[in-house]
Design an enzyme around this catalytic site. Structure first.
Site, PDB file in Angstrom:
ATOM      1  N   ASP A 181     -11.339 -77.370  46.432  1.00  0.00           N
ATOM      2  CA  ASP A 181     -12.287 -77.502  45.472  1.00  0.00           C
ATOM      3  C   ASP A 181     -13.452 -76.321  46.042  1.00  0.00           C
ATOM      4  O   ASP A 181     -13.755 -76.612  47.790  1.00  0.00           O
ATOM      5  CB  ASP A 181     -13.095 -78.444  45.686  1.00  0.00           C
ATOM      6  CG  ASP A 181     -15.208 -78.635  44.686  1.00  0.00           C
ATOM      7  OD1 ASP A 181     -15.652 -77.396  44.713  1.00  0.00           O
ATOM      8  OD2 ASP A 181     -15.483 -79.661  45.171  1.00  0.00           O
ATOM      9  N   HIS A 218     -13.637 -79.447  40.921  1.00  0.00           N
ATOM     10  CA  HIS A 218     -15.527 -80.192  41.038  1.00  0.00           C
ATOM     11  C   HIS A 218     -15.746 -80.663  39.795  1.00  0.00           C
ATOM     12  O   HIS A 218     -17.050 -81.692  40.364  1.00  0.00           O
ATOM     13  CB  HIS A 218     -16.368 -78.341  41.276  1.00  0.00           C
ATOM     14  CG  HIS A 218     -17.701 -79.025  42.164  1.00  0.00           C
ATOM     15  ND1 HIS A 218     -18.139 -78.809  43.345  1.00  0.00           N
ATOM     16  CD2 HIS A 218     -19.139 -78.334  41.760  1.00  0.00           C
ATOM     17  CE1 HIS A 218     -19.216 -78.799  43.130  1.00  0.00           C
ATOM     18  NE2 HIS A 218     -19.834 -78.674  42.463  1.00  0.00           N
ATOM     19  N   SER A 233     -22.703 -81.366  45.120  1.00  0.00           N
ATOM     20  CA  SER A 233     -23.028 -80.025  45.247  1.00  0.00           C
ATOM     21  C   SER A 233     -23.738 -79.288  46.165  1.00  0.00           C
ATOM     22  O   SER A 233     -24.266 -79.231  47.222  1.00  0.00           O
ATOM     23  CB  SER A 233     -23.040 -80.077  43.539  1.00  0.00           C
ATOM     24  OG  SER A 233     -22.564 -78.336  43.584  1.00  0.00           O
TER      25      SER A 233
END
Length: 321
Positions: A257, A284, A164
């Site tokens: 995502d 996610h 991320s």
């Protein structure tokens, strides 16, 4: 009269023939290689491989695994060797297993401690740190660790990984290294064994090895490239991609995502709020499960663990002094 015409025609033909011969001679001269310059023959300069010692200090690991957690998975004063900021951090599934598998002398596993926040500008009461501040702190700390290790341990190899927000930082570092301007000098790019990214916000399909079921979308920062609001800069594509590290960079992105598979944006300011909350969306948050992404039965974290393990097992074993 006819005789004069014949002589004139013959003269014109002769001139044409002479002109043709001259043109052919000029072409041959033009295409002929230039004579060599005086003195010994010259050859293009070749760069010698970087000078490295035969051994490195005894406290140096063979491999440094540098991991950068995602949003809300770290804090600035966390222990980089035993992080506790978020016991459910996705990257801990990889790094903890590596620590159990390898002694620190073989693989030093370092989790970058940084604030790891993303303030939502559409929520007035959100008192978190801005994304830009968070990302810059993570980058600064990661660069410092890589620089210090390379200076002290010139034979140590590197594995870089992140999730991320951590994948954005890791990818930026890898891009800079691969383009000759990162914390590992250009002459030592071969020391980087691999780069592993999960849910990279600056992902561009096809610019690296896209692992498993990989969507054709792009990262949120690419979709919103050029947008600047206080505390949030959407950086767009990485200039130069991953450069010489392209073949060593692997990206995992689950379809749907929003961080790494963002749609085309029509209203950028509304989209910023959605992306700020995207870390909570089920796609996610599920890379440790098989529901939204799996490759040959492996979750994203299992894939990353196997990949890193193989790199460490195959890495050279430099001498120590």
């Amino acid at each position: 009269m006819r005789r004069h015409a014949r002589k004139l025609a013959w003269g014109v033909g002769l001139l044409a023939l002479v002109a043709l011969v001259l043109v052919i001679v000029l072409i041959i001269q033009f295409l002929r290689p230039s004579p060599p310059p005086p003195g010994p023959p010259t050859s293009p300069p070749t760069s010698a491989p970087p000078h490295r010692p035969n051994a490195q200090p005894a406290d140096c690991p063979d491999v440094l695994v540098l991991s950068i957690p995602g949003t809300w998975e770290s804090k600035s004063n966390d222990d980089p060797y035993h992080p506790t900021a978020n016991p459910k951090s996705l990257m801990l599934r990889v790094t903890s297993a590596l620590q159990e598998k390898f002694p620190r002398s073989r693989a030093e596993v370092y989790t970058v401690p940084y604030v790891a926040q993303f303030r939502n500008p559409t929520v007035l009461g959100d008192n978190q740190r801005d994304y830009d501040w968070s990302r810059h702190q993570g980058r600064r700390k990661a660069d410092a660790k890589l620089t210090a290790t390379h200076e002290h341990c010139p034979l140590t190899r590197y594995i870089l990984m992140g999730f991320s927000q951590g994948a954005v930082i890791t990818g930026d570092i890898a891009s800079d290294i691969g383009n000759g301007k990162g914390p590992i000098p250009a002459a030592d790019q071969d020391l980087v064994l691999g780069v592993g990214l999960i849910a990279d916000g600056r992902r561009v399909s096809g610019e690296q090895h896209d692992v498993g079921p990989s969507p054709q979308g792009q990262g949120a920062e690419v979709s919103l490239g050029g947008l600047r609001i206080p505390g949030i800069t959407m950086s767009g594509k990485r200039t130069g991609g991953f450069g010489t590290l392209t073949d060593r960079t692997y990206s995992i992105c689950a379809p749907g995502d929003l961080i790494c598979d963002a749609p085309q944006i029509t209203n950028p300011f509304d989209a910023v709020g959605k992306f700020a909350n995207a870390a909570n969306n089920p796609v996610h948050a599920m890379y440790a499960k098989k529901k939204y992404w799996s490759d040959d039965g492996a979750t994203a974290t299992q894939w990353m663990l196997r990949w890193a393990t193989a790199l460490i097992e195959q890495a050279p074993r430099p001498k120590h002094r």
